[in-house]
Design a protein around this motif. Structure first.
Motif: not given
Length: 343
Positions: A23, A26-27, A31, A63, A66-67, A107
């Protein structure tokens, strides 16, 4: 073979750690690409920063939302044991303080580092590309410099030699030999990056003697040279300065032109001085253009190791060239070769 409870718990913990890292990575990637390929290019080329700032705020907000949604509605059901409360998507979107204080640093912390490294890499690639273009331009300009010998000089010299031959002058054969040496030096011996200084001195001597045929007794030329050892130097730079003095000095001085040339080499410190008289009010802009072309060549050949200055006084144009040959590329290469052969 069966796993005991301790092994099962450890197995589950390991998978939870992997999921959390997946996770986070991915973020971080999302970013990073957002900063590197959208925001920073716009920031560099933007005329105003307001629109870029707006894009950054909106994109960062989306972003982070969504995170948080992934954490609440994907990770927590998988990692936690029900029942537990969950925020709705609207509540997540409205909780701006938590998005700023927690999810934005989480992030974007590594994204800034990635963007910084990417920017440095692009700058390095751009500098290498610029260096490559400069090198290609240097080679092109050096070739142009080698082909720069004034065609008027050749035309006038041939005419003078022809006139001498009609008069059966005893200097005709010497003049032909000097012209032959000049052409041989310019066309064949200057193909490399360096030539011997003694060869350049001989080239200047031959050039001066042939120019004397054109101007006769009214031209006064003094060429003094002192070197403590022979070395190498970039070809035709010196001849270009001498040719410039004849072209814009003696060539435009209808009186009794004077050209003084002084060449010295001591402990690899090279000094070359050219003084030429000129008629008042006839110091043309072409003279400066010629010096500027030579200056550009020196910057390509001896970066940070030369000094070229010009001045005028009492209708005398002075060019002073100093080159520190201790740090020239040729000597560095020779020292390296000596170390390698010695070792």
């Amino acid at each position: 073979m069966f796993l005991n409870r301790y092994d099962i718990d450890e197995y589950h913990d390991f998978h939870k750690i992997l999921i959390r890292h997946a996770y986070y990575i991915s973020f971080t990637i999302v970013s990073s690409y957002f900063l590197t390929y959208l925001i920073i290019p716009k920031l560099i080329t933007a005329k105003t920063y307001y629109l870029v700032t707006f894009y950054f705020l909106i994109g960062s907000y989306i972003i982070c939302v969504c995170s948080r949604i992934v954490v609440v509605h994907v990770l927590e059901p998988f990692l936690r044991t029900a029942p537990f409360g969950q925020e709705t998507v609207l509540e997540i979107a409205m909780d701006v303080p938590k998005l700023i204080t927690h999810y934005f640093p989480l992030t974007f912390s590594a994204a800034w580092i990635f963007a910084f490294i990417k920017l440095i890499k692009e700058q390095y690639a751009a500098q290498q590309h610029k260096f490559s273009l400069e090198k290609e331009r240097a080679e092109t300009e050096l070739k142009a410099l080698k082909a720069q010998l004034n065609p008027h000089f050749l035309f006038n010299t041939l005419n003078n030699i022809y006139s001498l031959s009609l008069m059966n002058s005893p200097v005709t054969s010497k003049s032909i030999a000097r012209l032959s040496e000049i052409l041989d030096h310019v066309l064949y011996r200057c193909n490399g990056r360096y030539v011997s200084l003694s060869a350049e001195i001989t080239l200047i001597k031959n050039y001066i003697e042939l120019e004397k045929l054109r101007y006769g007794e009214r031209l006064v030329v003094n060429f003094r040279h002192t070197i403590d050892h022979d070395t190498v130097i970039a070809p035709l730079i010196l001849l270009s300065l001498v040719e410039n003095a004849f072209k814009h000095g003696a060539g435009e001085d209808i009186g009794q032109p004077v050209i003084n040339i002084d060449l010295k080499l001591v402990n690899n410190h090279f000094r070359f001085t050219v003084l030429n008289s000129f008629m008042p009010g006839r110091e043309k802009e072409e003279n400066r253009i010629g010096i500027n072309n030579i200056t550009r060549q020196l910057r390509l050949l001896y970066p940070e190791e030369h000094d070229l200055s010009t001045t005028t006084y009492d209708n005398i144009f002075v060019v002073l060239l100093h080159i520190n040959l201790n740090n020239s590329t040729y000597l560095k290469d020779k020292r390296y070769e000596s170390k390698v052969s010695f070792s």
